[in-house]
Every structure is written in C-alpha cells, then in structure tokens.
Design an enzyme around this catalytic site. Sequence first.
Site, PDB file in Angstrom:
ATOM      1  N   CYS A   1      -8.669  -3.643  -4.403  1.00 54.55           N
ATOM      2  CA  CYS A   1      -7.820  -4.167  -5.463  1.00 54.55           C
ATOM      3  C   CYS A   1      -7.375  -5.582  -5.122  1.00 54.55           C
ATOM      4  CB  CYS A   1      -6.579  -3.289  -5.637  1.00 54.55           C
ATOM      5  SG  CYS A   1      -6.935  -1.578  -6.016  1.00 54.55           S
TER       6      CYS A   1
ATOM      7  N   MET B   1       0.831  -1.182   0.000  1.00 57.46           N
ATOM      8  CA  MET B   1       0.000   0.000   0.000  1.00 57.46           C
ATOM      9  C   MET B   1       0.878   1.249   0.000  1.00 57.46           C
ATOM     10  SD  MET B   1      -2.773  -1.755   0.173  1.00 57.46           S
ATOM     11  CE  MET B   1      -4.135  -0.641   0.468  1.00 57.46           C
TER      12      MET B   1
ATOM     13  N   GLY C   1      -3.945   3.582  -0.565  1.00 57.89           N
ATOM     14  CA  GLY C   1      -5.046   3.095   0.242  1.00 57.89           C
ATOM     15  C   GLY C   1      -6.123   2.410  -0.559  1.00 57.89           C
ATOM     16  N   CYS C   2      -5.815   1.797  -1.686  1.00 62.16           N
ATOM     17  CA  CYS C   2      -6.834   1.141  -2.499  1.00 62.16           C
ATOM     18  C   CYS C   2      -7.541   0.093  -1.664  1.00 62.16           C
ATOM     19  CB  CYS C   2      -6.190   0.510  -3.724  1.00 62.16           C
ATOM     20  SG  CYS C   2      -7.353  -0.261  -4.834  1.00 62.16           S
ATOM     21  N   GLY C   3      -8.859   0.063  -1.722  1.00 64.29           N
ATOM     22  CA  GLY C   3      -9.615  -0.739  -0.786  1.00 64.29           C
ATOM     23  C   GLY C   3      -9.984  -2.126  -1.249  1.00 64.29           C
TER      24      GLY C   3
END
Length: 278
Positions: free
Chosen positions: A118, A45, A114-116
């Site tokens: 993926c 992340m 902070g991709c939630g």
Amino acid sequence: MTLPAPILTDTPLVWREHGAARGLRQIPEETAVALTYGRATYAVMMATPADLEDFAWGFTRNEGLITAADEITACDIVAREIDGEAAIELRLDLTGVREAALWRRQRRLLGATGCGLCGMESLEAALAPLPAIVSNLKFDAGTLAAAMAGLGARQTLNQQTHALHAAAFFAPGRGIVAVREDVGRHNALDKLAGALLRAGIAPAPGAVLLTSRVSVEMVQKVARMGCAIVLAVSAPTGLAIRRAERCGITLAAIARADGFEIFTHPARIVIEREAHVA
C-alpha cells in the site's frame, strides 16, 4: 500509558448444537503501530503488540531504508491512547546518510493488517527489481518437512489464540533458531527479519518457514533478507512464483504432513526419489 498485551481474554456466548453458554476465549490484540523516522510518520500498520523492536528493525530493513542494524541509532516505543484505543509509536532515528536517503524517497504507507505494498508511489516502485539470490545451498526435503512440522510447537501465541501467522528461520545443524508471530503475515516476516538482524544472524545459509500463503510481498521481503529458500503452508500467487523464479529464490509451498510442492529453483531441495503425481 502501558503497552497493550498481545493476548486478551474474552467471554463470548458460545452456541453449539447442544445449546449456548458463556465461554473463555484467548484472542490476539490488534494495535495501530506507527513507524516514525525523525518524528515524521512513514507508515502505520495494524500489528500484534509483541516483539516491537524486531518489527522496527525488520520493517526498516525490508523497506530498504537500512542495510545494517547499527544504521538505526535510536528506537523509542511510546504508548498512546487515541479515541479510547491503545496505539503505539516506534520512534526511530537513522544515521544521517540513511535519513537523507529516506526523505528523498517520499513514500507514505497507511496499511491494513500488515499490508505489503500500500502507498507505493508508482507501478515501477511496486515491481522494482529484486536482489539476485545466488546460492549453492541445499536442503534435504525430509529435513525441511520436519522443520515445518515442528513449527507449531514453537508458536506460543498461536497456541493460545489459533489466529496468528508465524515466520521462522531454520538453520542447518541448528534447527529453528527464531520464530516471530503476528496477526499480519507481513508483520511476522518483518519481525523475523529484525530478530535476525539484531542478533547478527545471516539469513543466507538457512530457510524461511511461513504459516501463510505466499504473496509477492512475501517473496520480496525474503529476497531483501537475502534468503534463498522459503517454505510455506499455503499456496503462492502467480506473481510470487514469477518473481521468485526471476530473482533466484527456491519457493516451496502447500506444505502438508506428507510433503510439499516446489515451484521454483528445485535444485536446492534434495529429493531421494521422485514420484509421478497425476
């Protein structure tokens, strides 16, 4: 190698209508953070290099890999250099049962900031049922609004950079008991979850405050934390509203100086009088 600082000072060329000159600007750092379990990378992340232990515990909890703080048996923070840039490994060890369950999942993530969601293995995994939130908790609308209004004064990193999201926990009778910041809104919420978990603070009796919009990933993290109320500055997405309605979360958003809008389960927020808004 030492860990990077969360805030840097830069000297940009500042152009305004009256001319141009060099200025000073505090900017947030953005660092690649790998979360590894048993020395195998589970997720990478992009995050602010602050409150990293909280991030480790909160991310692990919100991913469903643990349910209690003591199910993480070790956490080493290792600074590395890759292609001239600082990077961080959070090397976690889980209890035997949790580690075995982890590798049965076989999930991998490579996230943006902070991709939630993926890297989910399937649509079913991305939209898996959430824990049912059953709570008789009630908050006065004015109390929640005042808490949100006071959050800015607690955002120490954002006061310097004007570029970080925050997630906070508001407890009745205690006020805001924890605030965590990050360039990624998902990361800020994970850090908050970790801070509460490590401190032994149960999220159920309070409310989560967010300075960001409310996407479905944010609702899912709040549900996994077990919190019944979330209040945010920006708007929710349609899917976030539907998921909050279904799992029992009171979702309020678009918080302004004069109030906010309640999208789901409004009975938990006590309003002295209702006005009809055209």
